[in-house]
Design an enzyme around this catalytic site. Structure first.
Site: not given
Ligand code: SAM
Length: 322
Positions: A53, A55, A85, A101, A126, A166
């Site tokens: 969280g 961002w 997420d 998802d 991200d 990203k």
């Molecule tokens: N932007 C976030 C922050 O600042 O705290 C960090 C994000 S983290 C690098 C990547 C996130 O992508 C993870 O929490 C993961 O659960 C989520 N993620 C990966 N595949 C996903 C999907 N298909 N649907 C939703 N979330 C997904």
């Protein structure tokens, strides 16, 4: 690695705890904003792949909190921030959370419903898969997340809006650039100073897409057909259009920008801890908000239980699912 040594080795990790960010990635979004002014005029935002969280915290602190404190704002005028997420996350002021998802159409529908006929000014993503270390595979899965995000963008972003995502740099980066250029007049790849050049962040960059302007007559259902006219990621080398578009005289040169104060902290350098340089002892801070249900939770609990000599795996996984 001890907490203090991580604080020394990773200045943005330490600064994130000092400034109350849940993750060091907050600085990446802040540095992208320094360069591109992405929050100007923004009232409605979608934060895709938002957990834990940081961002969303940036969005809340930059958009929601100032509007709430301003006497001119009434309830209906407050910025709308929707965060999605796979994982749940602890609440953040002014942020509506959706657990789901982003590759699933139903998640996109829930997001659209929150906007109640209005459109977003900004979509950020991200998202990252669990990295396998097989670069082509990681890049491919990452590109699928970006396509899922782009699908949501085509439904919720208003014309003129911005999209930040990203990416993992690799052989399909030019292809992605061409695909995004179909929808945005300005597409730039950016590497914030807080994104490391060594270790796991090395292939990471962010694409900053400005001025959403889908092709005339564009229908959201045709997204994938349209993208295929440029090519598809990894593997479809026999597609005429792909080789024709991106090679020889058609080769594209992608605008790539380093962002964040160039005199600021270097994420690949170690910095002395504040009081240790003055002879005192340094006290490392705890993380601001650890993930509330991370995927590795079961493994940690199994480790804890097995160190006490009791392992009832079936019972344990049942408990953590509840
Ligand atoms: N932007 C976030 C922050 O600042 O705290 C960090 C994000 S983290 C690098 C990547 C996130 O992508 C993870 O929490 C993961 O659960 C989520 N993620 C990966 N595949 C996903 C999907 N298909 N649907 C939703 N979330 C997904």
């Amino acid at each position: 690695m001890g907490k203090a040594s991580k604080d020394k080795r990773d200045i943005y990790y330490r600064k994130a705890k000092e400034e109350g960010w849940r993750a060091r990635s907050a600085f990446k979004l802040l540095q992208i904003d320094e360069e591109f002014n992405i929050f100007e005029g923004v009232k409605r935002v979608v934060d895709l792949c938002a957990a834990p969280g940081s961002w969303s915290q940036v969005l809340s602190r930059k958009l929601y909190v100032p509007a709430k404190l301003s006497s001119a704002s009434r309830d209906g005028d407050l910025p709308l921030i929707v965060a999605i997420d796979l994982q749940p996350m602890a609440p953040i002021e002014g942020v509506i959370q959706v657990q789901g998802d982003i590759t699933n159409a139903r998640t996109a529908e829930v997001v659209i419903r929150h906007f109640d006929g209005c459109k977003a000014d900004l979509v950020v993503c991200d998202g990252a898969p669990d990295v396998t270390g097989l670069h082509d595979m990681d890049e491919f899965v990452q590109s699928q997340l970006i396509l899922a995000a782009l699908t949501i963008v085509t439904h919720v972003l208003q014309v003129g809006g911005k999209f930040i995502a990203k990416i993992f740099r690799g052989k399909d980066t030019s292809l992605l650039y061409c695909q995004l250029k179909l929808f945005f007049s300005q597409v730039t790849f950016a590497k914030p100073k807080s994104s490391r050049n060594s270790s796991i962040d090395s292939i990471e960059a962010f694409v900053v897409c400005e001025n959403y302007s889908p092709p005339p007559g564009f229908n959201e259902r045709d997204l994938y057909h349209l993208l295929e006219r440029v090519g598809t990621p990894s593997g479809d080398d026999d597609l005429d259009c792909r080789s024709g578009w991106l090679e020889g005289p058609n080769k594209v040169y992608i605008p790539f920008l380093a962002c964040g104060d160039l005199n600021g902290y270097d994420s690949d350098r170690s910095y002395p801890l504040p009081s240790s340089s003055e002879g005192g002892s340094y006290k490392s801070l705890d993380p601001v908000q650890p993930p509330i249900a991370p995927p590795y939770k079961t493994a940690l609990e199994l480790k804890k239980v097995s160190s006490h000599g009791i392992v009832d795996i079936e019972k344990l996984s049942l408990n953590t699912e509840l």
